[in-house]
Enzyme design. Structure first.
Site, PDB file in Angstrom:
ATOM      1  N   LYS A   1       5.521   2.031  -3.011  1.00  0.00           N
ATOM      2  CA  LYS A   1       5.405   3.353  -3.619  1.00  0.00           C
ATOM      3  C   LYS A   1       5.663   3.200  -5.108  1.00  0.00           C
ATOM      4  O   LYS A   1       6.337   2.265  -5.540  1.00  0.00           O
ATOM      5  CB  LYS A   1       6.449   4.311  -3.032  1.00  0.00           C
TER       6      LYS A   1
ATOM      7  N   LYS B   1       5.331   3.686   8.308  1.00  0.00           N
ATOM      8  CA  LYS B   1       4.157   4.547   8.494  1.00  0.00           C
ATOM      9  C   LYS B   1       2.887   3.695   8.568  1.00  0.00           C
ATOM     10  O   LYS B   1       2.047   3.864   9.466  1.00  0.00           O
ATOM     11  CB  LYS B   1       4.064   5.514   7.309  1.00  0.00           C
TER      12      LYS B   1
ATOM     13  N   THR C   1      -4.713  13.650   5.145  1.00  0.00           N
ATOM     14  CA  THR C   1      -3.314  13.827   5.560  1.00  0.00           C
ATOM     15  C   THR C   1      -3.150  15.149   6.321  1.00  0.00           C
ATOM     16  O   THR C   1      -2.524  15.191   7.389  1.00  0.00           O
ATOM     17  CB  THR C   1      -2.368  13.774   4.346  1.00  0.00           C
TER      18      THR C   1
ATOM     19  N   ASN D   1      -2.281  19.195  -1.858  1.00  0.00           N
ATOM     20  CA  ASN D   1      -3.335  18.520  -1.114  1.00  0.00           C
ATOM     21  C   ASN D   1      -3.080  18.537   0.397  1.00  0.00           C
ATOM     22  O   ASN D   1      -3.962  18.903   1.187  1.00  0.00           O
ATOM     23  CB  ASN D   1      -3.462  17.073  -1.627  1.00  0.00           C
TER      24      ASN D   1
ATOM     25  N   LYS E   1       0.855  -1.207   0.000  1.00  0.00           N
ATOM     26  CA  LYS E   1       0.000   0.000   0.000  1.00  0.00           C
ATOM     27  C   LYS E   1       0.875   1.234   0.000  1.00  0.00           C
ATOM     28  O   LYS E   1       1.817   1.332   0.783  1.00  0.00           O
ATOM     29  CB  LYS E   1      -0.884  -0.001   1.265  1.00  0.00           C
TER      30      LYS E   1
ATOM     31  N   SER F   1      -6.970   5.821   3.610  1.00  0.00           N
ATOM     32  CA  SER F   1      -6.937   4.889   2.472  1.00  0.00           C
ATOM     33  C   SER F   1      -7.292   3.476   2.965  1.00  0.00           C
ATOM     34  O   SER F   1      -8.025   2.742   2.289  1.00  0.00           O
ATOM     35  CB  SER F   1      -5.546   4.863   1.833  1.00  0.00           C
TER      36      SER F   1
ATOM     37  N   GLY G   1      -2.702   8.400  -4.347  1.00  0.00           N
ATOM     38  CA  GLY G   1      -2.026   9.592  -4.849  1.00  0.00           C
ATOM     39  C   GLY G   1      -0.812   9.973  -4.020  1.00  0.00           C
ATOM     40  O   GLY G   1      -0.552   9.417  -2.959  1.00  0.00           O
ATOM     41  N   ASP G   2      -0.056  10.896  -4.552  1.00  0.00           N
ATOM     42  CA  ASP G   2       1.053  11.561  -3.850  1.00  0.00           C
ATOM     43  C   ASP G   2       1.322  12.821  -4.675  1.00  0.00           C
ATOM     44  O   ASP G   2       0.425  13.274  -5.408  1.00  0.00           O
ATOM     45  CB  ASP G   2       2.287  10.630  -3.785  1.00  0.00           C
TER      46      ASP G   2
ATOM     47  N   GLN H   1       7.107   4.109   3.848  1.00  0.00           N
ATOM     48  CA  GLN H   1       5.694   3.688   3.883  1.00  0.00           C
ATOM     49  C   GLN H   1       5.494   2.415   4.704  1.00  0.00           C
ATOM     50  O   GLN H   1       4.464   2.252   5.352  1.00  0.00           O
ATOM     51  CB  GLN H   1       5.198   3.481   2.444  1.00  0.00           C
TER      52      GLN H   1
END
Ligand code: NDP
Ligand code: 2IT
Length: 454
Positions: free
Chosen positions: A135, A123, A218, A249, A99, A386, A174-175, A120
């Site tokens: 990622k 996290k 976020t 964002n 993820k 997410s 997204g990122d 990630q």
């Protein structure tokens, strides 16, 4: 709180693995930086957990399970052919399906995707949800592209990616440079190629499987984390002057939540420069400019008397503020900027972006008593929601905004508590970076141990 009595640390195996990474991945400077930061925190585990070295956990955890690199050809509006490079690094699946987001930015390379994928893993572990780490992205630049060009690029990107992802395999989101519109194009193509309507991508529009509050998650999550952290030090957002770097964002919704907590957001930036308004910036005007018009931040100053525009995004740190929320990109703050932040008497720094501070900068800030909220913990709200989107997709039952927001708040307060308690347990004072890294590493490492040498 029971504290661990630490023996003399023998972190030979950790050093050996670090040397191996330096040798093998010497060109990947961002990835090396991310590994060094985590290893700097976890080296105190070596003597107490010999099983980690014995079962090769350190060596295995820095090696992605799978890296996919592919050609992404697309045609622009003039009929010209372009080729970009696509990436998906499926780093670790000990805790669940891979993820993590997709980044479209011209500086994307394997090092950046590996650093983001590595971060990630930890996290996602902090969220308490069942998600592995990954990622992906491309060196495609979505700036100044038409909607059709972005659609054609996303479709071509998905033509390869679709065979590697799925709701139980790998779930991108997204990122930087991948907004709700791009996610919708990616989802549309995934649906067509896989002939299934499933939650294989998160951050979707709320009308077709997306979660309420994902867009805001976020930025909101960062402020929920900071609120808990500040409250622990008898502080809060009310009447505080806040600087936010970036205006995408994460930055926008950090702004919205900081304002709702009574703060004044005086400055925001993009990669060209920053805007400053002594009386504070207006959320709805900023949101409209960035989300609806996809404009540059300079335009905000042109349209608001009393608001100044200054070229050079790094000059934003010349402004004195109580709280700084770093929401743009990696390595925004080095030692020199950290010194400015300290000299300006800043109370707290929160990382909304991934790795916006270099490790030396974090150490300086902490030494000078600046409250420091590390990225893995403080920006986990996005991927947490997410995860909640995946739950809603799996059951085909959407939740209300209130339900998602309440869960997000609880997850962020829990993450704060985990990082704080873990730091206290290992006698690390209020070092939330070390606390978060150790807590997350142990969760992943123990799952890897249980699952054998795979
Ligand atoms: P966006 O693309 O929406 O916004 C990025 C913002 O950062 C833009 O204002 C952009 O300015 C600025 N920026 C990008 N690169 C640079 C640079 N080299 N120098 C200065 N400013 C720059 O991305 P997000 O808001 O989604 O992401 C921001 C950060 O938060 C990233 O580090 C991302 O990894 C992280 N993050 C994002 C999550 C999410 O859910 N979206 C979750 C957790 C972390 P410009 O327009 O000029 O490029
Ligand atoms: O860095 C991040 O956590 C994200 N870009 C969000 C990832 C996700 O899967 O929602």
């Amino acid at each position: 709180m029971v504290k661990l009595q630490l023996a003399v640390v023998n972190n030979m195996e950790i050093d050996q693995v670090l040397n191996k990474v330096h040798k093998q991945d010497y060109q990947e400077k961002e990835f090396l930086q991310a590994v060094e930061e985590v290893f700097d925190s976890i080296k105190i585990l070596a003597d107490h957990h010999p099983e980690y070295a014995k079962k090769g956990i350190y060596e295995r955890i820095v090696e992605p399970e799978r890296m996919i690199i592919f050609r992404v050809p697309w045609v622009d509006d003039q009929g010209e052919v372009h080729v970009n490079r696509g990436y998906r690094v499926q780093f670790n699946s000990a805790l669940g399906p891979y993820k993590g987001g997709l980044r479209f930015h011209p500086n994307v390379n394997l090092s950046i995707i590996k650093f983001l994928g590595f971060e990630q893993i930890f996290k996602n572990a902090l969220t308490g949800l069942l998600m592995g780490g990954a990622k992906g992205g491309s060196d495609f630049d979505p700036k100044n592209k038409s909607a059709d060009e972005i659609m054609r690029f996303c479709q071509s990107f998905m033509n390869e990616l679709y065979r590697h992802i799925g709701p139980h395999t790998d779930i991108p989101a997204g990122d930087i440079g991948v907004d709700a519109r791009a996610i919708a194009y990616l989802f549309g193509q995934y649906k067509k190629l896989s002939a299934s309507y499933s939650g294989a991508i998160t951050g979707k529009g709320v009308d077709f499987g997306g979660s309420l509050i994902r867009k805001e998650a976020t930025g909101y999550g960062l402020c929920y984390f900071m609120k808990a952290y500040l409250a622990d030090h008898n502080e809060g957002f009310k009447d505080k002057k806040v600087i936010i770097t970036g205006s995408g964002n994460v930055a926008l919704y950090a702004m919205a939540k900081a304002l709702s907590f009574g703060a004044k957001v005086v400055a925001m930036s993009d990669s060209d420069g920053y805007v400053y308004a002594k009386e504070g910036l207006n959320f709805e005007d900023m949101r409209h400019l960035k989300e609806d018009l996809k404009g540059r931040i300079k335009t905000y100053a042109l349209e608001h008397p009393g608001c100044a525009y200054v070229a050079g995004f790094e000059n934003i740190f010349d402004i004195k503020a109580d709280i700084i929320l770093l929401c743009a990109t990696q390595n925004e703050v080095d030692e020199n900027i950290a010194r400015k932040i300290i000299a300006n008497g800043t109370l707290a720094v929160g990382e909304g972006a991934n790795m916006p501070c270099r490790l030396e900068a974090v150490k300086l800030l902490r030494e000078h008593g600046v409250l420091f909220a590390p990225a893995k913990a403080a920006n986990a709200g996005g991927v947490a929601v997410s995860g909640l989107e995946m739950s809603q997709n799996a059951t085909f039952v959407p939740w209300s905004a209130e339900t998602v927001d309440a869960k997000l708040q609880q997850i962020m307060v829990d993450i704060y508590q985990k990082a704080k308690d873990c730091a206290a347990y290992y006698n690390l004072g209020g070092n939330l970076l070390a606390g978060a890294n150790i807590y997350a590493f142990r969760r992943v490492a123990d799952a890897m141990l249980a699952q054998g040498i795979v």
